[in-house]
Design a protein around this motif. Structure first.
Motif, PDB file in Angstrom:
ATOM      1  N   ARG A  15      34.880  42.532  31.325  1.00  0.00           N
ATOM      2  CA  ARG A  15      35.596  43.748  31.699  1.00  0.00           C
ATOM      3  C   ARG A  15      34.878  44.962  31.130  1.00  0.00           C
ATOM      4  N   PRO A  16      34.901  46.111  31.856  1.00  0.00           N
ATOM      5  CA  PRO A  16      35.740  46.422  33.013  1.00  0.00           C
ATOM      6  C   PRO A  16      35.162  45.989  34.364  1.00  0.00           C
ATOM      7  N   HIS A  19      37.462  43.824  36.341  1.00  0.00           N
ATOM      8  CA  HIS A  19      38.741  44.359  36.824  1.00  0.00           C
ATOM      9  C   HIS A  19      38.715  44.505  38.343  1.00  0.00           C
ATOM     10  N   GLY A 346      32.872  49.907  35.041  1.00  0.00           N
ATOM     11  CA  GLY A 346      33.541  49.253  36.151  1.00  0.00           C
ATOM     12  C   GLY A 346      33.211  49.909  37.475  1.00  0.00           C
TER      13      GLY A 346
END
Length: 355
Positions: A15-16, A19, A346
């Protein structure tokens, strides 16, 4: 023989990135880690593969399709939650039937393939065949304890006080005997049905369990450092190729791949580096062990020992290294930050960084 590929984990250590993306689809040298495992299975001659999927099932199914791109026939098996490796075997019971099978963790990377160990299993046919490797911190893995003659006598999942430094590699081979012990398992202290407990039951009930200690390269690509290390390893074997456009003001040094429709202008690329289809590198330096995926842009910036996922963009940044940058990320300059940056971003992030 069939294969069971586990591609349902949530990837907490990545993560991220995870996600918004399946961890098994994070690319190494611009190819998802999962694809290397499917290719390894196909190389053994196995053709039927059951892929255990979870919340990211749509993404996995879109990437793999019916399996024909790998010479396989794929069947998807939904796991309602990540309840353990033995739980994956439990839900795959009808699919597997009474056939021997390979169980392959979809985020594992093994150099050299698995043909030899599969051939040994077919020849000797123990109830289970496991692969082991020495690790510096066995507390993060399933751990095997061997007797003086090298036989497996005990297994433990992520032990607080490991009895050895031999970790289970994420490839297992089983006969149908595994189903009899899996159906009676109880959840561990982690709340999961552990494959180590299932193999331990095989040992306790007199079944033969064999192991192979591998000396080649293996990585569980569950964190950023391991992803970057595997990316480095794969890029080491890169064959240089230029199918895109490189202008006369640019310099390519060493093993560099420029995919079709990629453009390199006024830039210095020091391999091994792969630049994906449609990517654009302008006025920049791209250093060794960097994978730049399709549709990315690197403008007036420096990056090395990193992975950029599709459509990420970096502009006006003096130095990025040891970084994993997600889909559609935008990294630009902003005042008052250091000259070197280490990033884990992310998908769809927007970051401002000063030059």
């Amino acid at each position: 023989m069939k294969a069971l590929v586990l591609a349902g984990g949530s990837g907490k250590r990545l993560r991220p990135i995870t996600h918004t993306s399946a961890k098994q689809l994070v690319p190494v040298a611009n190819k998802p880690v999962l694809f290397y495992g499917l290719e390894a299975i196909a190389a053994t001659g196995v053709r039927d593969v059951g892929i255990v999927v979870g919340d990211t099932h749509a993404e996995i199914e879109a990437a793999v399709g019916d399996g024909s791109a790998f010479g396989l026939r794929a069947t998807y098996l939904r796991q309602p939650a990540p309840l353990g490796l033995a739980h994956a075997v439990l839900i795959a019971r009808d699919y597997l039937g009474d056939e021997d099978f390979i169980m392959y963790l979809g985020d594992n990377f093994i150099v050299g393939g698995i043909e030899d160990i599969v051939a040994r299993f077919v020849r000797d046919r123990p109830a289970a065949q496991i692969m082991l490797t020495k690790v510096s911190d066995p507390r993060a893995f399933g751990v095997a304890e061997l007797d003086a003659e090298g036989r497996v006598i005990r297994l433990e999942e992520k032990p607080r006080n490991p009895k050895s430094d031999l970790a289970l590699v994420g490839v297992y081979l089983f006969t149908p005997a595994i189903h009899e012990v899996v159906k009676d398992l109880k959840p561990s202290w982690r709340g999961e049905l552990e494959i180590t407990d299932a193999i331990g039951r095989l040992i306790e009930t007199g079944h033969r369990v064999e192991s192979t200690i591998i000396s080649g390269y293996w990585k569980d690509t569950g964190n950023v450092a391991d992803m970057l290390e595997v990316n480095r390893l794969v890029l080491e074997s890169l064959e240089p190729r230029v199918d895109g456009r490189v202008d006369e003001a640019s310099e390519l040094i060493g093993r560099v791949v420029v995919e079709p429709d990629a453009v390199v202008e006024r830039s210095r690329i020091v391999g091994p580096v792969i630049i994906g289809p449609g990517a654009r590198i302008t006025g920049s330096y791209v250093g060794p062990f960097t994978s730049i995926a399709a549709g990315c842009a690197v403008v007036d910036s420096e990056i090395e020992y990193s992975i950029m996922l599709p459509r990420a963009a970096i502009s006006g940044v003096a130095r990025i290294e040891s970084s994993l940058i997600g889909h559609d990320v935008e990294v630009t300059r902003a005042p008052g930050t250091p000259r070197a940056h280490r990033l884990v971003l992310g998908d769809h992030s927007k970051v401002q960084i000063s030059s």
